[in-house]
Motif scaffolding. Structure first.
Motif, PDB file in Angstrom:
ATOM      1  N   ALA A 637       0.839  -1.206   0.000  1.00 45.57           N
ATOM      2  CA  ALA A 637       0.000   0.000   0.000  1.00 45.57           C
ATOM      3  C   ALA A 637       0.867   1.247   0.000  1.00 45.57           C
ATOM      4  N   ASN A 638       1.910   1.280   0.826  1.00 43.61           N
ATOM      5  CA  ASN A 638       2.767   2.460   0.907  1.00 43.61           C
ATOM      6  C   ASN A 638       3.581   2.668  -0.361  1.00 43.61           C
ATOM      7  N   SER A 640       2.604   1.641  -3.263  1.00 46.81           N
ATOM      8  CA  SER A 640       1.638   1.649  -4.369  1.00 46.81           C
ATOM      9  C   SER A 640       1.964   0.544  -5.378  1.00 46.81           C
ATOM     10  N   ALA A 669      -7.181  -2.194   3.296  1.00 45.43           N
ATOM     11  CA  ALA A 669      -6.456  -0.921   3.313  1.00 45.43           C
ATOM     12  C   ALA A 669      -5.554  -0.783   2.090  1.00 45.43           C
ATOM     13  N   SER A 672      -7.593   0.123  -0.924  1.00 45.93           N
ATOM     14  CA  SER A 672      -8.082   1.491  -0.768  1.00 45.93           C
ATOM     15  C   SER A 672      -6.989   2.508  -1.078  1.00 45.93           C
ATOM     16  N   LYS A 673      -5.788   2.294  -0.522  1.00 46.61           N
ATOM     17  CA  LYS A 673      -4.692   3.245  -0.743  1.00 46.61           C
ATOM     18  C   LYS A 673      -4.190   3.219  -2.181  1.00 46.61           C
ATOM     19  N   CYS A 674      -4.380   2.085  -2.851  1.00 45.85           N
ATOM     20  CA  CYS A 674      -3.953   1.974  -4.242  1.00 45.85           C
ATOM     21  C   CYS A 674      -5.053   2.434  -5.205  1.00 45.85           C
ATOM     22  N   GLY A 701     -11.586   4.208   4.264  1.00 49.39           N
ATOM     23  CA  GLY A 701     -11.351   4.060   2.832  1.00 49.39           C
ATOM     24  C   GLY A 701     -12.312   4.903   2.011  1.00 49.39           C
ATOM     25  N   GLN A 704     -11.431   8.629   2.423  1.00 51.00           N
ATOM     26  CA  GLN A 704     -10.275   9.038   1.632  1.00 51.00           C
ATOM     27  C   GLN A 704     -10.621   9.185   0.160  1.00 51.00           C
ATOM     28  N   HIS A 705     -11.601   8.419  -0.310  1.00 49.12           N
ATOM     29  CA  HIS A 705     -11.995   8.482  -1.715  1.00 49.12           C
ATOM     30  C   HIS A 705     -13.099   9.498  -1.981  1.00 49.12           C
ATOM     31  N   SER A 867      -2.054  12.195   8.921  1.00 48.93           N
ATOM     32  CA  SER A 867      -3.127  11.406   8.320  1.00 48.93           C
ATOM     33  C   SER A 867      -3.815  10.615   9.402  1.00 48.93           C
ATOM     34  N   THR A 869      -4.915   7.780   9.171  1.00 54.87           N
ATOM     35  CA  THR A 869      -4.539   6.372   9.084  1.00 54.87           C
ATOM     36  C   THR A 869      -3.114   6.165   9.535  1.00 54.87           C
TER      37      THR A 869
END
Length: 869
Positions: A637-638, A640, A669, A672-674, A701, A704-705, A867, A869
């Motif tokens: 996730a971090n 990507s 998660a 969601s982050k990607c 999630g 954030q979107h 953030s 998260t």
């Protein structure tokens, strides 16, 4: 009598001496004269039941000699009773006959009559009565007999010496047995040597037995088959495989291989020491195999977790016609329980019903335990019910212990029923039940029970009690129990060290490890792993390296548990270079070591190295556990990297680790982050019972979107499912409102924190409300909200207002927020930059230059963005 002069710290010296003696004995240039000139003596160590009679000259003597010594002892006694004038020979025969009938009380009475009749006992009378005292555990009368022996000078006689040694050794007074042997000065009688060596083995003094055997070889007394059997048993008990091999060679040299007992002891030695190839080689070449030798080789394979080989040999044993006994059955059942073989367990159950062994309580206990361990609780309880109306404590314990690993509730219910029926659990049962208790209140109740029945002083119970308190959060109570224990073994020390390690009490863990070593208890790989687990953080690195050196010094450097703990320790201490060095030098790498290496890279910021290790780990055929899988998904996730994340998703589905909520939450998660909130929702819907962390991740999630309404919908569904939110969940809810301009909804949930959910708002919640008002352009309301806050505004709140002031061009409010930010101790360069931009927007370039100069003159860093998260 004084105990024998032996100390545990001399055992290693004795073993080295024994090895050197064996080398000399087996060397054809230095072999013992006794072994080359004399044949082995008889194996027996007990007094002959029918000793040879002295020459008879009178009619009474001839009458005694005519009795059927080799026939029925009862008939011999009948004829002896009819003798008009008993003599010493007839009394000797009477004593021997009573011993053969196991009427040891009658033997002692006959000896008293012999004395009252005025006869002076000879060595045969003394030997018979001492054998009777040993068998009946009448040590007091035996000591009286020995005082007479000393008076009349028979203490050096082989029969008497052997009888007295047996008496003490069989009744737990091995020190006195050694003293008798040493005082007798009987160094040429192999029967006396056999008696004291066998006594040492019987009393668990196996190192002393090896020392005595060493003295026996040095004194040129030839060992026989019985000696070899006892010494081989001692080697097997202490794991002295090298010495055992030397004794085996001596057996071959003395031509004692024909003795089935010696061959069986050799098989048992190799089996207990884990050398199954050598054990099987000896077993195959045995001319005669009795039930003991079959059981020894089967037990060896069971011990080595080779249930298939054990069952194959068991079938061959039955086909060979050798009658199995309860030891054979219990050993095979243990193998079935270890490998979860239900079919074979049923077959063995039927076999015991057929041959009658089912009536033996030990066999029933083994069946109960095996059925419980393979999760066949119905048959386990059926065998238990068939044990009769009055069940022994061992039978109760077998069922409770077996069920405890699968159903602690059911085991506690049975324990209560056991108490109601007047039985008490044994120490093993109590320790197993304590190991399953996770409630300190229930643990205290059971604590009172073991105090009442006195079993609290047992080392197993005390150790389990201490561990229970440590596990349930009462580490201080656990330590108190530990300190009160009269006897502490290596397991109890290790459990207490683990307790302190698990609670982050590294100082106490290190102190206990030092005390353990001072108590002359050498830490094993398990104990070293426990103390290494206490090393966390850079401050503990030196301690961890010291323990690493200790492990290398004492030969534990290649032990897998130690290497696993070292990799984990160096990773937690942020020294990945040493962690990788231990990892690379380990000949065998298991699942735990790979996972520790992956987690070490992941938690210390080495993302690419962690992903590379995961690929290597999967290529090597290992599986990712749920801890490693969730941490690697966080890295995906971090970084990507949704493609690798999808591969891990497939792997988690295949391996079953996706059933762990931590993995599902990490997948959610990651997607969601990607940028794939739809995949997050698919993962979320597949979770049967999501926990609060999973619900919060899904709400965040959507927030954030930019799907605030969907986030609030998820939150309402969570409440309907009976899940109560925490402060983190409400941060996600308020963030969803602020990102989507849902001012009314935001204030509704903010006001509901105290009234509905009972949660006091914190700085993050106030920052969300300031952000909500600021994003909507209501800067004055935001400033008023800050001034009305019951807590002092922190850096986060003022910086949020500062950023909003610049966006909306409110210079005055921006300068106010900037001054408040610059007053904070944790002010960073971002605040100066924001103020500089505000001044530039209104054309105040002198202020811009002043701010830039002040930034250059101070050492400050840019803080990362905050953030939720």
């Amino acid at each position: 009598m004084k105990p024998p002069l032996h100390h545990h710290h001399h055992h290693h010296h004795h073993h080295l001496l024994l090895r050197s003696l064996l080398n000399e004995t087996l060397n054809p240039l230095h072999h013992l004269r006794a072994l080359s000139t004399s044949s082995p003596n008889p194996r027996t160590t007990h007094v002959p039941e029918s000793p040879p009679l002295p020459p008879a000259t009178s009619l009474s003597h001839r009458h005694a000699r005519s009795l059927p010594v080799s026939g029925s002892p009862a008939r011999a006694l009948h004829l002896l009773d009819e003798m008009p004038q008993p003599n010493l020979a007839s009394y000797n025969l009477t004593l021997s006959s009573y011993n053969r009938l196991s009427r040891f009380d009658k033997t002692i009475s006959a000896f008293r009559r012999l004395r009252l009749a005025g006869f002076v006992p000879d060595q045969f009378a003394y030997g018979s009565v001492l054998s009777a005292c040993a068998a009946s555990e009448d040590v007091a009368f035996g000591e009286q007999v020995y005082s007479i022996v000393l008076k009349y000078g028979f203490c050096s006689n082989g029969y008497v010496c052997t009888g007295m040694i047996d008496l003490f050794a069989k009744n737990g007074r091995f020190g006195d047995a050694v003293k008798v042997f040493e005082e007798s000065a009987n160094r040429e009688n192999v029967v006396c040597w056999n008696a004291v060596i066998a006594g040492a083995v019987r009393n668990g003094e196996n190192s002393v037995a090896l020392r005595l055997f060493c003295d026996m070889l040095a004194g040129f007394c030839a060992p026989n088959g019985f000696t070899f059997s006892s010494v081989l048993c001692a080697c097997a008990a202490v794991g002295e495989l090298w010495v055992g091999r030397g004794v085996h060679a001596l057996v071959v040299k003395c031509d004692s291989e024909a003795d089935v007992f010696v061959r069986t002891a050799i098989v048992d030695l190799y089996a207990k020491c884990g050398d199954m190839d050598a054990a099987m080689n000896e077993f195959v070449h045995m001319p005669i195999r009795n039930v003991v030798s079959w059981t020894a080789i089967i037990s060896g394979f069971v011990r080595e977790e080779a249930a298939f080989d054990a069952l194959r040999l068991f079938k061959e044993m039955i086909k060979s016609g050798v009658e199995i006994n309860k030891c054979t059955v219990t050993s095979v059942l243990l193998g079935c329980s270890k490998s979860s073989r239900a079919k074979e367990t049923n077959q063995i159950h039927c076999l015991t019903l057929k041959n009658g062994l089912y009536m033996d309580s030990v066999v029933k206990e083994s069946l109960i335990s095996t059925y419980a361990k393979i999760a066949n609780f119905e048959l386990s309880e059926r065998v238990f019910e068939e044990s009769g109306a009055v069940k022994s404590p061992a039978t109760w314990s077998a069922l409770i212990t077996g069920l405890s690993t699968h159903s602690s509730i059911r085991s506690i219910e049975l324990l209560k029923k056991m108490f109601r029926e007047g039985s008490k659990p044994d120490s093993r049962c109590s320790s197993v039940v304590l190991s399953t208790i996770d409630s300190v209140e229930l643990g205290k109740q059971f604590h009172s029970v073991v105090v009442k029945d006195g079993s609290v002083h047992d080392v197993l119970v005390g150790s389990a009690l201490s561990t229970m308190y440590s596990r349930c959060g009462g580490i201080e109570d656990g330590y108190k129990i530990f300190m009160r224990m009269k006897e502490k073994d290596r397991v109890s020390w290790t459990s207490m060290i683990s307790g302190f390690s698990g609670h982050g009490r590294s100082v106490e863990a290190f102190q206990l490890c030092r005390e353990m070593i001072f108590e002359d208890i050498k830490p094993d790989p398990v104990a070293l792993s426990a103390i290494l687990a206490a090393c966390e953080g850079h401050k503990c690195l030196i301690k961890g390296m010291e323990i690493h050196g200790y492990a290398l010094r004492f030969g534990f450097g290649s032990e897998m548990p130690v290497n696993n703990a070292l990799v984990s320790m160096y990773s937690k201490c942020k020294n990945l270079v040493l962690a990788r060095r231990v990892f690379d030098r380990s000949l065998y790498k298991d699942q735990v070591m790979w996972s520790s290496m992956v987690s070490g890279y992941a938690t210390n910021g080495y993302s690419e190295e962690a992903l590379s290790q995961v690929k290597s780990m999967l290529s090597a055929g290992f599986e990712l556990d749920h801890f490693s899988c969730s941490s690697i998904l966080g890295l995906c996730a971090n970084l990507s990297k949704p493609c690798f994340g999808r591969q891990l998703h497939g792997h988690a589905n295949k391996a079953g680790t996706i059933l762990h909520l931590s993995v599902s939450c990490a997948l959610l998660a990651m997607y969601s982050k990607c940028g794939s909130i739809e995949d997050s929702r698919i993962v979320f819907e597949a979770i049967e019972n999501p926990d609060l962390v999973t619900w919060t991740a899904m709400i965040d999630g959507y927030a954030q979107h930019g799907s605030g309404l969907e986030a609030l919908s998820i939150f309402k569904t969570m409440i309907k499912h009976g899940m109560s939110p925490d402060s983190v969940t409400l941060v996600s809810v308020l963030s969803a409102c602020s990102r989507n301009g849902l001012v009314e909804e935001g204030f509704f949930y903010f006001n509901s924190m105290r009234t509905v959910f009972g949660i006091e708002p914190e700085s993050h919640h106030y920052a969300c409300m300031v952000d909500l008002l600021s994003r909507s352009g209501r800067l004055i309301e935001a400033a008023n909200f800050i001034n009305s806050m019951p807590i002092k505004p922190n850096f986060l709140i003022w910086s949020t207002l500062l950023a909003a002031s610049r966006v909306h061009g409110d210079v005055e409010l921006g300068k106010l927020a900037a001054r408040k930010v610059l007053e904070m101790e944790n002010c960073d360069s971002g605040s100066y930059i924001s103020l500089s931009h505000i001044s530039a927007d209104i054309g105040d370039w002198e202020e811009v230059l002043r701010i830039r100069r002040s930034m250059k003159g101070s050492s400050m860093k840019k803080e990362p963005g905050w953030s939720i998260t």
